[in-house]
Each structure stands twice: as structure tokens, then as C-alpha cells.
Enzyme design. Sequence first.
Site, PDB file in Angstrom:
ATOM      1  N   HIS A   1       0.661  -1.145  -0.053  1.00  0.00           N
ATOM      2  CA  HIS A   1       0.002  -0.158   0.155  1.00  0.00           C
ATOM      3  C   HIS A   1       0.906   1.385  -0.001  1.00  0.00           C
ATOM      4  O   HIS A   1       2.099   1.211   0.193  1.00  0.00           O
ATOM      5  CB  HIS A   1      -0.816  -0.048   1.143  1.00  0.00           C
ATOM      6  CG  HIS A   1      -2.037  -1.182   1.083  1.00  0.00           C
ATOM      7  ND1 HIS A   1      -2.807  -1.114   2.216  1.00  0.00           N
ATOM      8  CD2 HIS A   1      -2.262  -2.084   0.301  1.00  0.00           C
ATOM      9  CE1 HIS A   1      -3.594  -2.036   1.853  1.00  0.00           C
ATOM     10  NE2 HIS A   1      -3.487  -2.681   0.658  1.00  0.00           N
TER      11      HIS A   1
ATOM     12  N   GLU B   1       1.050   3.903   2.144  1.00  0.00           N
ATOM     13  CA  GLU B   1       1.631   4.375   3.541  1.00  0.00           C
ATOM     14  C   GLU B   1       2.669   3.617   3.705  1.00  0.00           C
ATOM     15  O   GLU B   1       3.723   4.177   4.144  1.00  0.00           O
ATOM     16  CB  GLU B   1       0.527   4.219   4.567  1.00  0.00           C
ATOM     17  CG  GLU B   1      -0.666   5.034   4.373  1.00  0.00           C
ATOM     18  CD  GLU B   1      -1.730   4.327   3.695  1.00  0.00           C
ATOM     19  OE1 GLU B   1      -2.963   4.180   4.143  1.00  0.00           O
ATOM     20  OE2 GLU B   1      -1.766   3.336   2.909  1.00  0.00           O
TER      21      GLU B   1
ATOM     22  N   CYS C   1      -6.031   1.620   6.173  1.00  0.00           N
ATOM     23  CA  CYS C   1      -6.840   0.283   6.316  1.00  0.00           C
ATOM     24  C   CYS C   1      -6.637   0.019   7.788  1.00  0.00           C
ATOM     25  O   CYS C   1      -5.401   0.320   8.365  1.00  0.00           O
ATOM     26  CB  CYS C   1      -6.497  -0.676   5.301  1.00  0.00           C
ATOM     27  SG  CYS C   1      -4.704  -1.108   5.531  1.00  0.00           S
TER      28      CYS C   1
ATOM     29  N   ALA D   1     -20.626   3.058 -45.382  1.00  0.00           N
ATOM     30  CA  ALA D   1     -21.391   1.958 -45.709  1.00  0.00           C
ATOM     31  C   ALA D   1     -21.214   0.640 -46.213  1.00  0.00           C
ATOM     32  O   ALA D   1     -21.597  -0.548 -45.928  1.00  0.00           O
ATOM     33  CB  ALA D   1     -22.426   2.440 -47.065  1.00  0.00           C
TER      34      ALA D   1
ATOM     35  N   ARG E   1      -6.483   3.826 -22.196  1.00  0.00           N
ATOM     36  CA  ARG E   1      -6.707   2.451 -21.756  1.00  0.00           C
ATOM     37  C   ARG E   1      -5.820   1.985 -20.641  1.00  0.00           C
ATOM     38  O   ARG E   1      -6.177   1.139 -19.843  1.00  0.00           O
ATOM     39  CB  ARG E   1      -6.216   1.661 -22.833  1.00  0.00           C
ATOM     40  CG  ARG E   1      -7.141   1.377 -24.125  1.00  0.00           C
ATOM     41  CD  ARG E   1      -6.617   0.340 -25.268  1.00  0.00           C
ATOM     42  NE  ARG E   1      -7.353   0.495 -26.368  1.00  0.00           N
ATOM     43  CZ  ARG E   1      -7.118  -0.123 -27.378  1.00  0.00           C
ATOM     44  NH1 ARG E   1      -5.939  -0.757 -27.594  1.00  0.00           N
ATOM     45  NH2 ARG E   1      -7.914  -0.249 -28.517  1.00  0.00           N
TER      46      ARG E   1
ATOM     47  N   THR F   1     -17.722  -5.451 -32.739  1.00  0.00           N
ATOM     48  CA  THR F   1     -16.410  -4.765 -32.933  1.00  0.00           C
ATOM     49  C   THR F   1     -15.409  -5.759 -32.990  1.00  0.00           C
ATOM     50  O   THR F   1     -14.308  -5.668 -33.821  1.00  0.00           O
ATOM     51  CB  THR F   1     -16.258  -3.858 -31.669  1.00  0.00           C
ATOM     52  OG1 THR F   1     -17.019  -2.839 -31.302  1.00  0.00           O
ATOM     53  CG2 THR F   1     -14.831  -3.150 -31.861  1.00  0.00           C
TER      54      THR F   1
ATOM     55  N   ASP G   1     -13.455  -5.636 -36.694  1.00  0.00           N
ATOM     56  CA  ASP G   1     -12.186  -4.883 -36.401  1.00  0.00           C
ATOM     57  C   ASP G   1     -10.911  -5.773 -35.924  1.00  0.00           C
ATOM     58  O   ASP G   1      -9.888  -5.433 -36.088  1.00  0.00           O
ATOM     59  CB  ASP G   1     -11.992  -3.782 -35.424  1.00  0.00           C
ATOM     60  CG  ASP G   1     -13.046  -2.637 -35.785  1.00  0.00           C
ATOM     61  OD1 ASP G   1     -13.495  -2.558 -37.084  1.00  0.00           O
ATOM     62  OD2 ASP G   1     -13.537  -1.983 -35.202  1.00  0.00           O
TER      63      ASP G   1
ATOM     64  N   GLY H   1     -18.872  -1.521 -29.425  1.00  0.00           N
ATOM     65  CA  GLY H   1     -19.566  -0.759 -30.713  1.00  0.00           C
ATOM     66  C   GLY H   1     -20.967  -0.171 -30.460  1.00  0.00           C
ATOM     67  O   GLY H   1     -21.083  -0.026 -29.268  1.00  0.00           O
TER      68      GLY H   1
END
Length: 353
Positions: A44, A46, A69, A158, A178, A190, A194, A287
Site C-alpha cells: 500500500h 503508506e 486500512c 456503408a 486504456r 467490434t 475490427d 460498438g
Amino acid sequence: MAMALSLGRRGMGRVWPNPAVGCVIVKDGLVVGRGWTADGGRPHAEPQALAQAGSLAQGATVYVTLEPCSHEGKTPPCAKALIAAKVSRVVVAIGDPDPRVSGRGIAMLEAAGIEVSQGVLADEAASDHAGFLLRLTRQRPFVTLKLAGTLDGRIATATGESKWITSPAARRAVHMMRARHDAVVVGAGTVRADDPALTVRGLGMKRQPVRVIVSRAAKISADKVLAKTARDVPVWLCHGKDADVTEWTAAGAKSLPCQTSAGQVDPVALMSALATEGITRVFCEGGGMLAASLLHADLVDRLVVFSAGVAIGAEGTPMLAGMEIDQLASAPRFALEQAQPVGDDICHSWRRA
């Protein structure tokens, strides 16, 4: 505290299911220790800051973005570590709603004679920890929906041609986004159209987000890049309970059966399943059907749109599938955060209104 928040952000997308906490230790006006949650959630913030400060932590003031915590887990409680270091004051941005903590960390510090202040930059901390907080309080992660298209809101011609509508700079910006999320989520359409990798590339990143495919029937060929790389970077398949996912699980993908509604994976059930697995921050890249379902279910916390200076026309594929909205009052609305040029495109980000 602003420094602690900045440090904590370094852990975004890298520490789930733990929160991305930052910690700064100050003594006699000087920073003597800094830390943030390490990859995988431990150590963590700390104890890392305390290790850096060493003996200088005694009598110092500690700034931490989330209540320390107080429970014994895989590591000792951070509150105990602060007490053992004999700090004199702890400044906490916000409390931790985890029932194992929820005020106990602060109470432990105060019982040891340490002065505790709360609420410093609380709004900023609540924003940074939104995914962690939502997972604990509403059983869902923080959801960022990314859309990218033409000036007239189209993502392909199209004939299905879509590479590339946006600029290389915009695509690089998407990779950076990401990297700050635990999981990247796309719909089956998608994947079919793709064949994306959905990894973070060009940034020297070793730790990758989980790649999630949402498909009710899971009728996706396992010859896709995601299946071929499932043993290298995690792939989770969220699907209806009657779907056959044998090919994908044989390739190394994880199966997450979900409730369905209106002929597709229920978006609320989807996010609940991801939260159960520990995901706190989701980056959805479409998508159109998946994006529309998340918006319709009021699950989108941040909307990021890249607009390119090109027009395709009504025959092109729209960013969003139908949402059956006949009155503006029922349309989801967002508040503008910022708009800025990115390469030859414009990126505008919106927060839940």
C-alpha cells in the site's frame, strides 16, 4: 494532499481491486516520504512512504488520499504502521466505505493519540477513487465510454471501412486512456469487424488491462487476435448462460455468464459481474449496440468523444445504435469537462450531469 492525489493516479488501472492511493509525509516543511499503491495492489501507499521516510516519520504529518486500512489482510494494517512510526498527525482526504475499515482506521489512529484531519480535497479524492467507491457501494465499476467518429457521428462507411477515421495522435491518446483503466470492454460486433488487440501499445507498459468481450450468444470465431493472445493478456467473455464458449475457454479466455434482457447481455448484470471479479474502472470502446445499452441503463460516468474532420453521411454506420428515445427529457445528459485538439481531431470529455 494535491501531491498525494497526483501520486495515487500513477496506480490507476494497475492496482485493482485495491484503490489507487497516494501518500506524502512532511516534516518541518519538507517532504521526507512519498508512496503510492504498487502494481497488483500491494504494498500500500503508506508503508512505502514510511519506508522512504525512515526515522524522519516520527513526529511528521502524513497526507493520504483514503482512510488508512485497519484490518489484517495480506499485509498488516496501514493504521498500525503509522502508529508504529510515531507520526504526529494524519490528514485524510476521504473515508473508506469498506466495512472492514469504515472509520476504524481513523479511530485506531485517534486512540493512539494521533491527530486526524479529514475532508482535505475530498471532492478530488472522491473523483479519483470513484471506481473503488462505486464497486463497494453500488456493485459496479466506474465506466468511461469512448466514442470516435466523423463530424456527423459515423464510425464507418456503408461498406464498413473505418481505418482510420481519427488521427495517429488520437489513437495514441486512446492507448493512454486504456492504461488508466482495469478493463477494456467491447461488443462482439467490434471484435468481428475490427479484430482488435485492445492492448496498450507504444507506451512501454508491461501490465495490461483485462480485455472483455460482451456477446450474448458468443458466436465469435476463435481465430481472432483476442483468442490467439488470451494466454498472454487476460480475455474475459461475458455471455448469456446458454452460450457455447468452449472454443474461447480452450484458448485461455475466462467465461463470465451473465443475465440477459431484450436479447442481449444485461448491462447492469455485466457491470455487476465485472465488479465481482474486482474490476473498478472500465473503458468501453463500443460498438454501437453496447454503447447505447450502457447509456440507456445510465451506467456511463464519463463520456469521451473523438471527432475527426471528415463527414460520411447518413448511409454510414452511426456511433450509437437505437435507444428508443422519443423525448429529450429522457435522453442521457452530460456536463462538459473539457474540449481540446488532439492531432487533427477534437477530444471532448463529459461527466455524468
